[in-house]
Design an enzyme around this catalytic site. Structure first.
Site, PDB file in Angstrom:
ATOM      1  CD  GLU A   1      -2.054   1.286   3.031  1.00 45.63           C
ATOM      2  OE1 GLU A   1      -3.242   1.080   3.252  1.00 45.63           O
ATOM      3  OE2 GLU A   1      -1.204   1.485   3.941  1.00 45.63           O
TER       4      GLU A   1
ATOM      5  CG  ASP B   1      -8.546  -0.674   4.719  1.00 49.48           C
ATOM      6  OD1 ASP B   1      -7.493  -0.179   5.180  1.00 49.48           O
ATOM      7  OD2 ASP B   1      -8.572  -1.750   4.101  1.00 49.48           O
TER       8      ASP B   1
END
Length: 375
Positions: A66, A259
């Site tokens: 990420e 998230d």
């Protein structure tokens, strides 16, 4: 009618609308970039071995696919090929899987010395890697492997869709019937914040010929999925969700958790680039209304998607502010510019948990200033 920057060449600039000059916007963006990459106390980009670099998740003390792919996107947007190449070389050297069922994917976590902490991948890393590499190829041109950027991007996407055919025991990162990205390749559920229809539109032009239609359909399917998974009253997305949009009772019990904050940012950038689905802006209106009227600037918490506040304070409160503001690119409600101004009055986060908040902060700054460009 779609009227985003992809069609018009004009990127919306809500920071200018909020009163900043172009020079002031450039200074704020550069200052944030310099903090993340160069400030001795606050940076989380580090270099190693002379030719590699990594983005440190300061809360978990690791490098994640990420963050590595985020750093590459930041670097290509800021025209820093040197940083981009260091991050890519670290990723390709230490995180790339050369064999086994994950061949062609990237381990989702590695130690700062490059040792893998896990073997499995996280699909949001792959989609950001691919988009950043395509932009690098367009902006700087392809070089020798592994810096043949567009070739590398196409190979990543080929594995994402065809892993079951390419590798014994492998599983694709997308459900090939529904065109939904999965939480992990073996999962039969999704993460709404992984859905990036604006990326898939571009993949539909740049991927291998046989996959272009798949990615075009993935863009449409993801926009529908975002509408399914966000709560009809609060606009909140769950951390994870079933394919029918219901919250997935996993680690955080279907909460609007870390998230999930990215969904507003993603809807905002999709609107800025393509503006194909007006109804997604209504999700942001509901989200901004909830935080403006129900929470009224109080300390942010973890929430159920219906807006029920839980006892735990939000782990990433700056990220909530930044992404709600970036959602204003899609919103049409009365709070849209208020959130932009709130964001402008919010500094970068300091301390142990600064990595995630400040990654999203920087992206939102680019988006709102009309500087998050398609290359």
């Amino acid at each position: 009618m779609a009227d985003g920057a992809y069609f018009t060449g004009k990127y919306p600039n809500l920071l200018k609308e909020a009163g900043l000059t172009e020079e002031e916007i450039d200074k704020r963006i550069q200052a944030a970039f310099d903090t993340i990459f160069f400030d001795e106390k606050e940076r989380f980009y580090f270099e190693m071995d002379g030719d590699k670099g990594y983005m440190l998740d300061t809360g978990n003390v690791d490098a994640r696919s990420e963050g590595m792919s985020y750093g590459m996107m930041m670097a290509v947007q800021m025209d820093r090929k040197d940083i981009f190449d260091r991050l890519w070389l670290f990723s390709k050297t230490f995180m790339y899987q050369k064999n086994g069922k994950y061949e062609g994917y990237f381990a989702w976590s590695a130690a700062p010395d490059g040792k893998k902490n896990a073997e499995g991948p996280a699909p949001d890393g792959e989609e950001y890697f691919a988009m950043a590499l395509f932009f690098a190829g367009s902006r700087w041109g392809d070089g020798e492997a592994p810096f043949d950027y567009s070739v590398q991007a196409r190979d990543i996407l080929r594995h994402c869709v065809h892993q079951a055919e390419l590798v014994l025991g492998g599983a694709p990162m997308w459900d090939c019937e529904k065109h939904y990205i999965k939480f992990v390749p073996e999962a039969d559920f999704s993460d709404p914040s992984y859905h990036l229809p604006h990326f898939y539109e571009l993949f539909g032009e740049r991927a291998n010929e046989e996959d272009k239609e798949f990615w075009k359909e993935a863009a449409s399917s993801s926009r529908r999925y975002l509408a399914l998974s966000c709560h009809p009253l609060t606009g909140m997305a769950p951390e994870y969700a079933e394919y029918d949009g219901r919250p997935k009772r996993l680690f955080h019990d279907g909460q609007f958790y870390s998230d999930a904050y990215r969904v507003a940012m993603n809807i905002g950038l999709d609107a800025a680039w393509f503006h194909k689905e007006e109804a997604l802006g209504e999700i942001i209106d509901k989200l901004q209304t909830f935080f403006s009227e129900k929470e009224k600037g109080k300390e942010y918490h973890n929430y159920l998607t219906d807006g029920t506040a839980l006892e735990q304070p939000a782990l990433h409160p700056v990220a909530i502010i930044a992404t709600n503001a970036a959602g204003s690119l899609a919103a049409g409600g009365k709070y849209r510019m208020g959130w932009v101004r709130k964001f402008l009055n919010t500094p970068l986060r300091k301390g142990e948990r600064r990595y995630y908040d400040n990654c999203l902060y920087f992206f939102c700054l680019l988006m709102l200033g009309g500087r998050y460009r398609i290359y």
